[in-house]
Write an enzyme that holds these catalytic residues in place. Sequence first.
Site, short mmCIF file in Angstrom:
data_model
loop_
_atom_site.label_atom_id
_atom_site.label_comp_id
_atom_site.label_asym_id
_atom_site.label_seq_id
_atom_site.Cartn_x
_atom_site.Cartn_y
_atom_site.Cartn_z
N GLU A 163 27.05 9.24 28.27
CA GLU A 163 25.94 8.99 27.35
C GLU A 163 25.61 10.25 26.54
O GLU A 163 25.50 11.35 27.10
CB GLU A 163 24.72 8.57 28.17
N LYS A 206 21.75 1.44 22.50
CA LYS A 206 20.87 1.25 23.65
C LYS A 206 19.67 0.40 23.23
O LYS A 206 18.98 0.71 22.27
CB LYS A 206 20.41 2.62 24.16
N CYS A 221 23.08 3.87 30.67
CA CYS A 221 22.06 4.40 31.59
C CYS A 221 21.21 3.29 32.20
O CYS A 221 21.72 2.40 32.85
CB CYS A 221 21.25 5.46 30.87
#
Length: 199
Positions: free
Chosen positions: A44, A135, A169
């Site tokens: 990430e 995201k 994540c």
Amino acid sequence: MAKHIVAALQIGSCPGSTKDTLKKILSYEKEIKESGAKLVVIPEATLGGYPKGSNFGVYLGYRLQEGREEYAKYLAEAIEIGNGEKYPEISQLCALSKATDASLCVGCIERDGTTLYCTMVYIDPKDGYVGKHRKLMPTAGERLIWGQGDGSTLPVVDTAAGKIGGAICWENMMPLLRYAMYKKGVEIWCAPTVDARPI
């Protein structure tokens, strides 16, 4: 299903330098080739950097000038994503993918106008840039600096290793996101994350 080697390139960013971070990624070309990996996942926010511990001068009710300056530098290190010469970082990742015959899933900070997104890009050795995932819900303080993805970027990509997709994540804890990917036939789950906790 055939067996394939899948690799994680566990590296960090070079603070404040997307250019140096990209050089660092590209320096692994020989190792990727020799490993025979058909898919390489890079963490990430590797390109652009994860600003762990930074507050960008923001305190509840306050915005400090030094934070604005820090954010301007961070914005400048983010990359634009797409196909072609207008996107030099993506072009170089495409060249790495082609040279190593490995698909890449790369965590980066994407700049779209003045909004930043925590994004993972998918690169194919034959087709180059084939997709991205923004995201959906930045976690906690990340919302100060990253925009929310709108759900339109949830690809499952066909690769030599299998159908890949994934989440970034904390998104890995979102059951409906996972369900959407399962319905699209994901076979290899990519989870680029800065978070060291188990997913």
